[in-house]
Design a protein around this motif. Structure first.
Motif, short mmCIF file in Angstrom:
data_model
loop_
_atom_site.label_atom_id
_atom_site.label_comp_id
_atom_site.label_asym_id
_atom_site.label_seq_id
_atom_site.Cartn_x
_atom_site.Cartn_y
_atom_site.Cartn_z
N GLY A 19 6.66 -4.05 62.35
CA GLY A 19 7.11 -3.53 63.64
C GLY A 19 7.59 -2.09 63.60
O GLY A 19 8.03 -1.55 64.60
N SER A 20 7.51 -1.47 62.44
CA SER A 20 7.98 -0.10 62.27
C SER A 20 6.79 0.86 62.28
O SER A 20 5.71 0.51 61.80
CB SER A 20 8.72 -0.01 60.94
OG SER A 20 8.77 1.31 60.47
N PRO A 21 6.99 2.08 62.77
CA PRO A 21 5.91 3.07 62.68
C PRO A 21 5.61 3.47 61.24
O PRO A 21 4.56 4.03 60.96
CB PRO A 21 6.42 4.27 63.48
CG PRO A 21 7.82 3.99 63.86
CD PRO A 21 8.14 2.57 63.52
N LEU A 59 -4.59 4.27 57.86
CA LEU A 59 -3.15 4.02 57.76
C LEU A 59 -2.58 3.40 59.03
O LEU A 59 -1.38 3.47 59.28
CB LEU A 59 -2.41 5.33 57.46
CG LEU A 59 -2.78 6.05 56.16
CD1 LEU A 59 -2.08 7.39 56.07
CD2 LEU A 59 -2.46 5.20 54.96
N ALA A 60 -3.42 2.78 59.84
CA ALA A 60 -2.98 2.22 61.12
C ALA A 60 -1.92 1.13 60.90
O ALA A 60 -2.09 0.27 60.04
CB ALA A 60 -4.16 1.63 61.87
N PRO A 61 -0.83 1.15 61.67
CA PRO A 61 0.18 0.09 61.53
C PRO A 61 -0.33 -1.27 62.02
O PRO A 61 0.25 -2.30 61.69
CB PRO A 61 1.35 0.57 62.38
CG PRO A 61 0.90 1.76 63.12
CD PRO A 61 -0.41 2.20 62.57
N HIS A 62 -1.40 -1.27 62.80
CA HIS A 62 -2.02 -2.51 63.26
C HIS A 62 -3.51 -2.41 62.96
O HIS A 62 -4.24 -1.72 63.65
CB HIS A 62 -1.80 -2.72 64.76
CG HIS A 62 -0.37 -2.80 65.13
ND1 HIS A 62 0.41 -3.89 64.85
CD2 HIS A 62 0.45 -1.91 65.73
CE1 HIS A 62 1.64 -3.67 65.26
NE2 HIS A 62 1.69 -2.47 65.81
N GLY A 63 -3.93 -3.11 61.92
CA GLY A 63 -5.34 -3.08 61.53
C GLY A 63 -6.05 -4.33 62.01
O GLY A 63 -5.69 -4.91 63.02
N GLY A 64 -7.04 -4.75 61.26
CA GLY A 64 -7.78 -5.96 61.59
C GLY A 64 -7.11 -7.18 60.98
O GLY A 64 -6.22 -7.08 60.14
N LEU A 65 -7.55 -8.36 61.43
CA LEU A 65 -7.01 -9.62 60.91
C LEU A 65 -8.04 -10.30 60.02
O LEU A 65 -9.20 -10.44 60.40
CB LEU A 65 -6.64 -10.56 62.05
CG LEU A 65 -5.35 -10.27 62.80
CD1 LEU A 65 -5.17 -11.27 63.93
CD2 LEU A 65 -4.16 -10.30 61.87
N VAL A 111 4.24 -7.25 43.32
CA VAL A 111 3.83 -7.90 44.57
C VAL A 111 5.06 -8.46 45.30
O VAL A 111 5.15 -8.40 46.53
CB VAL A 111 2.77 -8.99 44.32
CG1 VAL A 111 2.48 -9.79 45.57
CG2 VAL A 111 1.49 -8.36 43.79
N LEU A 112 6.04 -8.97 44.55
CA LEU A 112 7.28 -9.44 45.16
C LEU A 112 8.02 -8.28 45.84
O LEU A 112 8.52 -8.41 46.97
CB LEU A 112 8.18 -10.11 44.12
CG LEU A 112 9.51 -10.64 44.64
CD1 LEU A 112 9.30 -11.71 45.71
CD2 LEU A 112 10.34 -11.20 43.49
N LEU A 113 8.09 -7.14 45.17
CA LEU A 113 8.72 -5.96 45.78
C LEU A 113 7.97 -5.53 47.04
O LEU A 113 8.59 -5.16 48.05
CB LEU A 113 8.78 -4.81 44.78
CG LEU A 113 9.75 -4.99 43.62
CD1 LEU A 113 9.59 -3.86 42.60
CD2 LEU A 113 11.18 -5.06 44.11
N PHE A 114 6.65 -5.61 46.99
CA PHE A 114 5.82 -5.28 48.16
C PHE A 114 6.15 -6.22 49.32
O PHE A 114 6.27 -5.79 50.46
CB PHE A 114 4.34 -5.37 47.76
CG PHE A 114 3.39 -4.77 48.74
CD1 PHE A 114 3.36 -3.40 48.96
CD2 PHE A 114 2.50 -5.57 49.44
CE1 PHE A 114 2.46 -2.84 49.87
CE2 PHE A 114 1.60 -5.03 50.34
CZ PHE A 114 1.59 -3.66 50.56
N ALA A 115 6.32 -7.49 49.02
CA ALA A 115 6.65 -8.48 50.06
C ALA A 115 8.04 -8.19 50.64
O ALA A 115 8.23 -8.28 51.86
CB ALA A 115 6.60 -9.89 49.50
N LEU A 116 8.99 -7.86 49.79
CA LEU A 116 10.35 -7.56 50.27
C LEU A 116 10.37 -6.31 51.14
O LEU A 116 11.01 -6.29 52.19
CB LEU A 116 11.31 -7.42 49.09
CG LEU A 116 11.58 -8.71 48.32
CD1 LEU A 116 12.41 -8.42 47.07
CD2 LEU A 116 12.26 -9.73 49.20
N VAL A 117 9.67 -5.28 50.72
CA VAL A 117 9.58 -4.06 51.53
C VAL A 117 8.89 -4.36 52.85
O VAL A 117 9.27 -3.85 53.90
CB VAL A 117 8.85 -2.93 50.75
CG1 VAL A 117 8.51 -1.76 51.65
CG2 VAL A 117 9.71 -2.47 49.58
N GLY A 118 7.89 -5.24 52.79
CA GLY A 118 7.17 -5.62 54.00
C GLY A 118 8.06 -6.22 55.06
O GLY A 118 7.81 -6.06 56.26
N LEU A 119 9.12 -6.90 54.65
CA LEU A 119 10.05 -7.47 55.62
C LEU A 119 10.67 -6.40 56.52
O LEU A 119 10.97 -6.64 57.68
CB LEU A 119 11.16 -8.24 54.90
CG LEU A 119 10.74 -9.50 54.16
CD1 LEU A 119 11.92 -10.06 53.36
CD2 LEU A 119 10.21 -10.54 55.13
#
Length: 142
Positions: A95-97, A34-40, A83-91
């Motif tokens: 940068g959030s914990p 669940l890391a907020p910064h994973g791999g690329l 997937v669109l809802l996922f993208a909107l939530v992603g906005l």
């Protein structure tokens, strides 16, 4: 199968998402699930949970693509909406914990693009004749 745009798009997108999910596990190896910064992976930040979402979306699209045209249409529209809802939530998560999916801008672009394609095909292609604009069912008039 390829005569239906919905089935073809579901199969292509499903395969892409499955491959992306599998590749994501290699890219995020060693990162917390669940890391907020994973791999690329190709600029998209991923972690274990995000990879599972990609695998689930890929599997669902493949099932839809291998089913009937109606199932593929409905699946593309429904999955495109999610997937669109996922993208909107992603906005709001970047940068959030609370970013348990390790989302970044490139991921939001990928998800938004996927949503647009799935919704466009799901809502616009393979419609029954009676639902096409300008086409009305033939009814006898007296």
């Amino acid at each position: 199968m390829t005569s239906s745009p919905n089935r073809l798009v579901a199969l292509v997108m499903g395969t892409g998402y499955l491959l992306f999910g599998l590749g994501g596990f290699a890219a995020s190896w060693g990162a917390d699930f669940l890391a907020p910064h994973g791999g690329l992976l190709l600029g998209v930040q991923v972690n274990g949970l995000h990879n599972l979402v990609h695998l689930a979306v890929g599997a669902a699209l493949l099932v839809c693509g291998l089913s009937s045209v109606g199932v593929a249409r409905t699946g593309n529209a429904l999955i495109g909406t999610l997937v669109l809802l996922f993208a909107l939530v992603g906005l709001f998560l970047i940068g959030s914990p609370a970013n348990v999916f390790a989302l970044n801008g490139a991921g939001n672009v990928l998800h938004s693009g996927t949503a647009v394609v799935l919704l466009a095909v799901g809502l616009g292609a393979d419609r029954p004749d009676s639902q096409k604009r300008g086409t009305e069912a033939a009814t006898p008039t007296r």
